[in-house]
Design a protein around this motif. Structure first.
Motif, short mmCIF file in Angstrom:
data_model
loop_
_atom_site.label_atom_id
_atom_site.label_comp_id
_atom_site.label_asym_id
_atom_site.label_seq_id
_atom_site.Cartn_x
_atom_site.Cartn_y
_atom_site.Cartn_z
N GLU A 109 0.81 -1.22 0.00
CA GLU A 109 0.00 0.00 0.00
C GLU A 109 0.85 1.28 0.00
OE1 GLU A 109 -3.72 1.93 2.54
OE2 GLU A 109 -2.70 0.13 3.27
N LYS A 110 1.94 1.28 0.74
CA LYS A 110 2.75 2.50 0.88
C LYS A 110 3.48 2.87 -0.41
CE LYS A 110 3.49 1.96 5.86
NZ LYS A 110 4.51 1.79 6.95
N THR A 111 3.58 1.92 -1.33
CA THR A 111 4.29 2.20 -2.59
C THR A 111 3.35 2.63 -3.71
OG1 THR A 111 4.13 -0.08 -3.42
CG2 THR A 111 5.98 0.45 -1.95
N ILE A 112 2.05 2.60 -3.45
CA ILE A 112 1.06 2.93 -4.47
C ILE A 112 0.94 4.44 -4.63
CG2 ILE A 112 -1.35 2.72 -5.18
CD1 ILE A 112 0.20 0.12 -5.30
N THR A 113 1.05 4.90 -5.85
CA THR A 113 0.88 6.32 -6.15
C THR A 113 -0.10 6.46 -7.32
OG1 THR A 113 2.67 6.34 -7.80
CG2 THR A 113 3.27 6.78 -5.48
N PRO A 114 -0.72 7.63 -7.46
CA PRO A 114 -1.62 7.85 -8.60
C PRO A 114 -0.91 7.62 -9.93
CG PRO A 114 -1.94 9.56 -6.96
CD PRO A 114 -0.74 8.78 -6.53
N GLU A 115 0.36 7.99 -10.00
CA GLU A 115 1.13 7.81 -11.24
C GLU A 115 1.29 6.33 -11.58
OE1 GLU A 115 1.61 11.68 -9.57
OE2 GLU A 115 2.09 9.73 -8.66
N LEU A 116 1.55 5.51 -10.55
CA LEU A 116 1.68 4.08 -10.77
C LEU A 116 0.37 3.48 -11.27
CD1 LEU A 116 3.18 1.38 -10.60
CD2 LEU A 116 2.51 1.25 -8.17
N ILE A 117 -0.73 3.86 -10.63
CA ILE A 117 -2.04 3.34 -11.03
C ILE A 117 -2.34 3.72 -12.48
CG2 ILE A 117 -4.52 3.45 -10.62
CD1 ILE A 117 -2.99 1.85 -8.55
#
Length: 238
Positions: free
Chosen positions: A126-134
């Motif tokens: 969860e801590k590595t998830i960013t809008p850019e990654l999604i």
């Protein structure tokens, strides 16, 4: 014979008949339990024949088609882009999943595997998830970006991956139920990881009853309080 004696004789016959029928053996039910697909299954059916080998054969065939954790499976090969071949089990699930995706406007989508992998089991990443990654992953996620061409699967992007976990275990339950029904078993309950296929009556001669656990936050699995008990009549799935 006077009326009293006749009544006594009739009463005796009723008592003997009741005793006879109460001593008759109830139809036997067979229970099969085991582990498959990182979960447990429980099967119960009316009949004394042990169909463990039949169940094992069905689950093995299913795993070879739709188990993404089986490196030899059809879906694993498709996700690794080493094959576009499908089998009848895969095609049946794929077509049903695509139909559900269509009527739900894409809310249901088996191409979301890259997003699932990014979040990790239990949202461990969860801590590595960013809008850019999604956004970057969504470029190759979408049920309209994959299709069947005859018996072959066609992807618009080789990075697209499929995850049928939300529908496949239910199909596995259906397959086991179909195998039992083909052997003239009319009363059964098949449960694989919470996915149920059922028909007829339970050993008490009543509709099958399934307990649904309360949705509580309990990682230990100790809390087993029921939210409700569902009574299943006729034939169907849960």
């Amino acid at each position: 014979m006077n009326l009293t004696k006749r009544l006594m004789a009739a009463l005796g016959m009723i008592v003997l008949s009741a005793a006879f029928f109460s001593c008759r053996k109830s139809p036997a039910y067979t229970k099969i339990e085991g582990e498959a697909f990182h979960t447990y299954y429980h099967i119960k059916y009316k009949g004394e024949t042990d169909y463990t080998s039949v169940v094992d054969s069905v689950l093995k065939r299913f795993s070879h088609s739709l188990n993404p954790f089986d490196s030899t499976s059809v879906i694993a090969a498709i996700n690794r882009n080493v094959s576009t071949d499908t089998d009848s089990l895969f095609r049946r699930v794929f077509r049903r999943a695509q139909a559900i995706a269509e009527v739900s406007g894409g809310s249901y989508d088996i191409t979301c595997a890259p997003l699932i992998n990014a979040w990790g089991f239990g949202f461990e990443h969860e801590k590595t998830i960013t809008p850019e990654l999604i956004d970057s992953l969504r470029a190759f996620v979408g049920y309209r970006k994959v299709r069947l061409d005859g018996n072959a699967i066609v992807k618009d992007d080789p990075r697209l991956m499929l995850n049928t976990s939300s529908i496949a275990k239910g199909y596995a339950s259906d397959l086991v139920a179909e195998a039992l029904a083909s052997r003239a078993i009319t009363d059964y309950m098949v449960e694989i990881g919470g996915e149920v296929a059922y028909s007829g009556l339970n050993p008490q001669g009543k509709p099958w009853r399934i307990g649904v656990n309360k949705p509580v936050d309990d990682s230990t699995g100790i809390v087993q309080e029921l939210e409700l008990i569902v009574e299943l009549e006729g034939k169907g799935g849960l």
